[in-house]
Design a protein around this motif. Structure first.
Motif, PDB file in Angstrom:
ATOM      1  N   PHE A  94       0.690  -1.305   0.072  1.00 55.08           N
ATOM      2  CA  PHE A  94      -0.035   0.009  -0.003  1.00 55.08           C
ATOM      3  C   PHE A  94       0.849   1.383  -0.029  1.00 55.08           C
ATOM      4  N   ILE A  95       2.005   1.321   0.715  1.00 55.59           N
ATOM      5  CA  ILE A  95       3.012   2.311   0.960  1.00 55.59           C
ATOM      6  C   ILE A  95       3.476   2.489  -0.635  1.00 55.59           C
ATOM      7  N   GLY A  96       3.914   1.743  -1.260  1.00 58.00           N
ATOM      8  CA  GLY A  96       4.451   1.702  -2.377  1.00 58.00           C
ATOM      9  C   GLY A  96       3.441   2.099  -3.637  1.00 58.00           C
ATOM     10  N   ALA A  97       2.339   1.521  -3.412  1.00 53.08           N
ATOM     11  CA  ALA A  97       1.170   2.187  -4.406  1.00 53.08           C
ATOM     12  C   ALA A  97       1.040   3.567  -4.264  1.00 53.08           C
ATOM     13  N   ALA A 115       2.015   6.353  -7.140  1.00 49.83           N
ATOM     14  CA  ALA A 115       0.735   6.919  -7.535  1.00 49.83           C
ATOM     15  C   ALA A 115       1.077   8.420  -7.389  1.00 49.83           C
ATOM     16  N   LEU A 116       1.365   8.851  -6.134  1.00 50.78           N
ATOM     17  CA  LEU A 116       1.855  10.466  -6.149  1.00 50.78           C
ATOM     18  C   LEU A 116       2.785  10.912  -7.344  1.00 50.78           C
ATOM     19  N   ALA A 126       4.051   0.911 -10.829  1.00 47.01           N
ATOM     20  CA  ALA A 126       5.430   0.735 -10.584  1.00 47.01           C
ATOM     21  C   ALA A 126       5.855   0.676  -9.273  1.00 47.01           C
ATOM     22  N   GLY A 127       5.451   1.490  -8.488  1.00 41.13           N
ATOM     23  CA  GLY A 127       5.825   1.584  -6.914  1.00 41.13           C
ATOM     24  C   GLY A 127       5.485   0.079  -6.211  1.00 41.13           C
ATOM     25  N   VAL A 128       4.432  -0.515  -6.456  1.00 38.98           N
ATOM     26  CA  VAL A 128       3.842  -1.774  -6.013  1.00 38.98           C
ATOM     27  C   VAL A 128       4.842  -2.821  -6.656  1.00 38.98           C
ATOM     28  N   GLU A 129       5.338  -2.770  -7.680  1.00 41.40           N
ATOM     29  CA  GLU A 129       6.204  -3.928  -8.258  1.00 41.40           C
ATOM     30  C   GLU A 129       7.609  -3.840  -7.881  1.00 41.40           C
TER      31      GLU A 129
END
Length: 264
Positions: free
Chosen positions: A48-51, A55-56, A96-99
């Motif tokens: 969730f932090i990565g997402a 996203a930001l 990209a953040g999640v991956e």
């Protein structure tokens, strides 16, 4: 459109944007509570932090690049970067953040399915605010003589692209629910279906929006959509030519389990 509370005047866009985040997150928690999550609590928090961070960053960066001439020639490029945002950039940046986070923590299970319907709900609520903001929000279409044309604040009949997007997302939500009533999708397919269809829709939608072409007559948003579709090229190929590898009837799975149970 603004809401007035005594001496306060609050733009509807801000109200609905806040509602989108709050409602989408509450819906995510509701879905996660009602079904088994194969990802541990700790890893889910990191995802969730990565997402959120992805996203930001993606939303601001792609939003600013949507008008590259203004970014390059403006007096305050950093202010434009901070003040710009776009949903396509948010989705691709979040992906990209999640991956990146999943590689870091060693998580191999698909994590997007639980986010899909909360994302759709959040975008729908947010687009209501975009529509109510009229020409003050860069989510409006070109002038048109179609029956759908609306005066969004400048006295001209324009495509209400925010309403088009809301209608598309409602149909997508209904279609995905109907598919999942008849089939058991492969893990992760729900989110991939959402991303593929949404990126394809946004690619086409940009043709009826004011845009600044940057390459081959395409805008930055459209190029980003094509890049996202290229990322999902394997899934797109399977959806076209090998649907049974992604979507299975419950009867087929029960039959397969029966065969395994009869083997010595």
């Amino acid at each position: 459109v603004s809401f007035h509370l005594g001496p306060l005047s609050i733009q509807a866009h801000l109200v609905f944007e806040t509602l989108a985040f709050f409602t989408g997150f509450r819906y995510f928690l509701h879905l996660r509570k009602g079904q088994r999550d194969h990802i541990t609590e700790n890893n889910r928090v990191w995802i969730f932090i990565g997402a959120s961070l992805g996203a930001l960053i993606g939303s601001r960066l792609l939003g600013a690049l949507e008008s590259p001439s203004a970014l390059l020639n403006g007096n305050h490029p950093w202010l434009q970067l901070l003040g710009s945002k776009t949903m396509v950039g948010g989705l691709l940046g979040g992906l990209a953040g999640v991956e990146l986070i999943k590689q870091r923590i060693g998580e191999t299970r698909s994590s997007g399915d639980l986010f899909t319907f909360p994302l759709i709900l959040g975008i729908i609520i947010g687009r209501i605010g975009c529509f109510l903001n009229g020409m003050a929000e860069p989510v409006y279409g070109l002038q048109t003589s179609w029956i759908t044309g609306m005066d969004l604040g400048d006295g001209q009949l324009r495509h209400p692209v925010a309403l088009y997007e809301i209608g598309f997302l409602l149909l997508l939500w209904l279609s995905m629910r109907m598919i999942e009533k008849k089939f058991l999708p492969q893990e992760g397919l729900r989110f991939k279906l959402f991303m593929i269809t949404y990126l394809a829709f946004r690619f086409l939608l940009d043709f009826i929006k004011p845009r600044e072409p940057v390459l081959a007559g395409l805008s930055t948003i459209q190029l980003a959509c094509l890049a996202g579709l290229a990322y999902y090229r394997v899934t797109i190929f399977k959806l076209i030519f090998k649907q049974r590898a992604l979507l299975r009837h419950p009867q087929e799975i029960q039959a397969g389990n029966g065969e395994q149970s009869r083997q010595p």
